[in-house]
Design a protein around this motif. Sequence first.
Motif, PDB file in Angstrom:
ATOM      1  N   ARG A 150       9.973   3.320 -14.710  1.00  9.67           N
ATOM      2  CA  ARG A 150      10.180   2.486 -13.527  1.00  9.67           C
ATOM      3  C   ARG A 150      11.307   3.076 -12.689  1.00  9.67           C
ATOM      4  NH1 ARG A 150       5.393   0.950 -14.447  1.00  9.67           N
ATOM      5  NH2 ARG A 150       5.079  -0.630 -16.067  1.00  9.67           N
ATOM      6  N   ALA A 151      11.228   2.863 -11.373  1.00 10.48           N
ATOM      7  CA  ALA A 151      12.168   3.468 -10.439  1.00 10.48           C
ATOM      8  C   ALA A 151      13.214   2.473  -9.967  1.00 10.48           C
ATOM      9  CB  ALA A 151      11.422   4.023  -9.223  1.00 10.48           C
ATOM     10  N   ILE A 152      14.445   2.951  -9.841  1.00  7.73           N
ATOM     11  CA  ILE A 152      15.502   2.112  -9.282  1.00  7.73           C
ATOM     12  C   ILE A 152      16.122   2.771  -8.052  1.00  7.73           C
ATOM     13  CG2 ILE A 152      17.545   2.954 -10.537  1.00  7.73           C
ATOM     14  CD1 ILE A 152      17.910  -0.201 -11.215  1.00  7.73           C
ATOM     15  N   ASN A 153      15.713   4.023  -7.773  1.00 10.72           N
ATOM     16  CA  ASN A 153      16.133   4.679  -6.532  1.00 10.72           C
ATOM     17  C   ASN A 153      15.486   3.977  -5.339  1.00 10.72           C
ATOM     18  OD1 ASN A 153      16.716   6.738  -8.589  1.00 10.72           O
ATOM     19  ND2 ASN A 153      17.168   8.036  -6.838  1.00 10.72           N
ATOM     20  N   SER A 154      15.854   4.413  -4.152  1.00 10.48           N
ATOM     21  CA  SER A 154      15.293   3.785  -2.961  1.00 10.48           C
ATOM     22  C   SER A 154      13.839   4.160  -2.724  1.00 10.48           C
ATOM     23  CB  SER A 154      16.136   4.130  -1.719  1.00 10.48           C
ATOM     24  OG  SER A 154      16.242   5.518  -1.549  1.00 10.48           O
ATOM     25  N   ILE A 155      13.230   4.949  -3.621  1.00  7.09           N
ATOM     26  CA  ILE A 155      11.775   5.083  -3.552  1.00  7.09           C
ATOM     27  C   ILE A 155      11.117   3.741  -3.868  1.00  7.09           C
ATOM     28  CG2 ILE A 155      11.709   7.560  -4.052  1.00  7.09           C
ATOM     29  CD1 ILE A 155      10.956   6.923  -6.920  1.00  7.09           C
ATOM     30  N   ASN A 156      11.840   2.840  -4.534  1.00  7.38           N
ATOM     31  CA  ASN A 156      11.314   1.510  -4.840  1.00  7.38           C
ATOM     32  C   ASN A 156      11.527   0.600  -3.632  1.00  7.38           C
ATOM     33  OD1 ASN A 156      10.899  -1.177  -5.938  1.00  7.38           O
ATOM     34  ND2 ASN A 156      11.056  -0.235  -7.960  1.00  7.38           N
ATOM     35  N   PHE A 157      10.445   0.036  -3.110  1.00  9.30           N
ATOM     36  CA  PHE A 157      10.546  -0.755  -1.887  1.00  9.30           C
ATOM     37  C   PHE A 157      11.431  -1.991  -2.053  1.00  9.30           C
ATOM     38  CE2 PHE A 157       9.101  -4.107   1.005  1.00  9.30           C
ATOM     39  CZ  PHE A 157       9.357  -3.484   2.224  1.00  9.30           C
ATOM     40  N   ILE A 189       5.650   3.235  -1.311  1.00 13.11           N
ATOM     41  CA  ILE A 189       5.013   1.938  -1.110  1.00 13.11           C
ATOM     42  C   ILE A 189       5.629   1.225   0.088  1.00 13.11           C
ATOM     43  CG2 ILE A 189       4.491  -0.288  -2.178  1.00 13.11           C
ATOM     44  CD1 ILE A 189       3.045   2.076  -3.459  1.00 13.11           C
ATOM     45  N   VAL A 190       4.775   0.631   0.898  1.00 14.04           N
ATOM     46  CA  VAL A 190       5.185  -0.146   2.062  1.00 14.04           C
ATOM     47  C   VAL A 190       4.349  -1.422   2.111  1.00 14.04           C
ATOM     48  CG1 VAL A 190       5.961   1.826   3.460  1.00 14.04           C
ATOM     49  CG2 VAL A 190       3.545   1.128   3.515  1.00 14.04           C
ATOM     50  N   PRO A 191       4.823  -2.441   2.825  1.00 11.50           N
ATOM     51  CA  PRO A 191       3.997  -3.644   2.976  1.00 11.50           C
ATOM     52  C   PRO A 191       2.800  -3.364   3.874  1.00 11.50           C
ATOM     53  CG  PRO A 191       5.983  -3.832   4.303  1.00 11.50           C
ATOM     54  CD  PRO A 191       6.134  -2.589   3.481  1.00 11.50           C
ATOM     55  N   GLU A 192       1.674  -4.010   3.566  1.00  8.69           N
ATOM     56  CA  GLU A 192       0.474  -3.816   4.375  1.00  8.69           C
ATOM     57  C   GLU A 192       0.728  -4.254   5.815  1.00  8.69           C
ATOM     58  OE1 GLU A 192      -4.113  -4.022   2.998  1.00  8.69           O
ATOM     59  OE2 GLU A 192      -3.033  -5.936   2.938  1.00  8.69           O
ATOM     60  N   ILE A 222       0.843  -1.189   0.000  1.00  8.56           N
ATOM     61  CA  ILE A 222       0.000   0.000   0.000  1.00  8.56           C
ATOM     62  C   ILE A 222       0.883   1.246   0.000  1.00  8.56           C
ATOM     63  CG2 ILE A 222      -1.967  -1.104   1.146  1.00  8.56           C
ATOM     64  CD1 ILE A 222      -0.919   0.002   3.798  1.00  8.56           C
ATOM     65  N   SER A 223       0.256   2.401  -0.099  1.00  5.74           N
ATOM     66  CA  SER A 223       0.990   3.666  -0.094  1.00  5.74           C
ATOM     67  C   SER A 223       0.956   4.312   1.284  1.00  5.74           C
ATOM     68  CB  SER A 223       0.388   4.626  -1.118  1.00  5.74           C
ATOM     69  OG  SER A 223       0.881   5.947  -0.926  1.00  5.74           O
ATOM     70  N   THR A 224       2.013   5.025   1.613  1.00  2.82           N
ATOM     71  CA  THR A 224       2.066   5.780   2.864  1.00  2.82           C
ATOM     72  C   THR A 224       1.006   6.864   2.920  1.00  2.82           C
ATOM     73  OG1 THR A 224       3.739   7.206   1.852  1.00  2.82           O
ATOM     74  CG2 THR A 224       4.531   5.398   3.252  1.00  2.82           C
TER      75      THR A 224
END
Length: 467
Positions: free
Chosen positions: A217-224, A30-33, A4-6
């Motif tokens: 697509r993201a490869i920075n640490s914004i990607n969980f 994004i974080v785990p539920e 889910i999203s913060t």
Amino acid sequence: MKFISTRGKVAPIGFIDMFLMGLGEDGGLIVPETIPTITAAQLKEWSKLSYQDLMFEVFSLYTNNEIPEQDLRKLIQDSYATFNSPDVLPMTSLNDSLHVLELFHGPTFAFKDVALQFMGNLYAYVAKKQNKVINILGATSGDTGASAISSVRGKEGIQICILHPNGKVSRVQELQMTTVRDDNVLNLSVNGNFDDCQQIIKELFADVPFKTKYHLRAINSINFVRILAQSVYYFYAYLQLPEKVRADGVNFSIPTGNFGNIFSGYLAKQMGVPIKQLVLATNENNILERFIREGVYKPEGFHSTHSPSMDIQIASNFERYLYYFNGENAEATASRMEQFKSDGQLIFSAEEVARIQNDMTAYSVGNSECLDTIKTYQDRYNYLLDPHSACGIAAYEGAGNKNDGAFVSLATAHPAKFDEAIRLIGIEQKFPEQIQELFDKPQQQVVVDNAKEEIVTQLEQFYKVNQ
């Protein structure tokens, strides 16, 4: 396991969809539920696993079997086959209480390889399975760009564009990015600092029509997935300590600029690694230290330092921590992030500061202290630190509670990547062959102004040419 999203406005999604989404479409992270927890008995069972097998166990808690076991094991094995240590991440004990986990044995000699070699292979895997072209877009303060490019260069179905601040990365970092000649790689050197680059990336990912049109697509640490991959080495470090040493738990000193490295440790702690202290090490760009010590999250003047990968004011992963600090309340998190956007700062109460300090402590390392630490540890232990790793050691010295037992300080880069700083204290080092040969290669990059419109033009041309 759903994600889910913060900020609470992304419907729960699975592992692959989370990986491809990167930044939440509501602007959140994004974080785990739910965070899975590991029992002490499970940890003990994992103590004899190789790094690769340990990573498989951790990831299996999150992937929902969306990647068949055989495929996941192969992705992990392939990702670390390029590392130059059989242990992947060897640990050096400097004395009875201080241990250094060396995270820099990958192809670009930086800790980012630990996550990004895997992510590059995973993107290639997904591109092939879905028969799609994936366009990876990221910003770097130095190491992420080189590692990301290394992980996907020449791979079918993937194109990558990396923004880095012009003249504000080390010479080796720049060469590792800009000497790559593969057609699927674009380097944009931005006349600004890392925060400028990162802000443009966030705006482009928040532009859902643009993101969708070009399959960004993201490869920075914004990607969980990057956070999850980094959390594995906290498990590994703990389990590498002798059983009698780790019996009372473990402490970590962690160089971090974008809050990703330390948030990975926070995640590992929530999962069950018995971590007592998380010491956040930063440099003169000390917004995170002021947040932890004073409860003020406010960017101030930008400083160029000997540890440029931490020359960051706005830390992307701060929002993930804020979400858990707020009791997983997405509405409260979104409200505070909106407040930060409008006011340029967040102020936390004394009670909140006490809670923050229960999670982590912080220490800011100035340029002179950084160099002094490198020299001291070279003289005392014949162990050469890069400036970022030296910040971690200085934070251990300055803020770590030595009475709490064993400390692991994270060494995030090979000193050869930052020879400019090492030479200032009269130390000459021999470069690894892969780094030495960079100096004879031609560079390929495009210098651009700090303007979203100019970068969009470059991206559209790049995507058109490489379609």
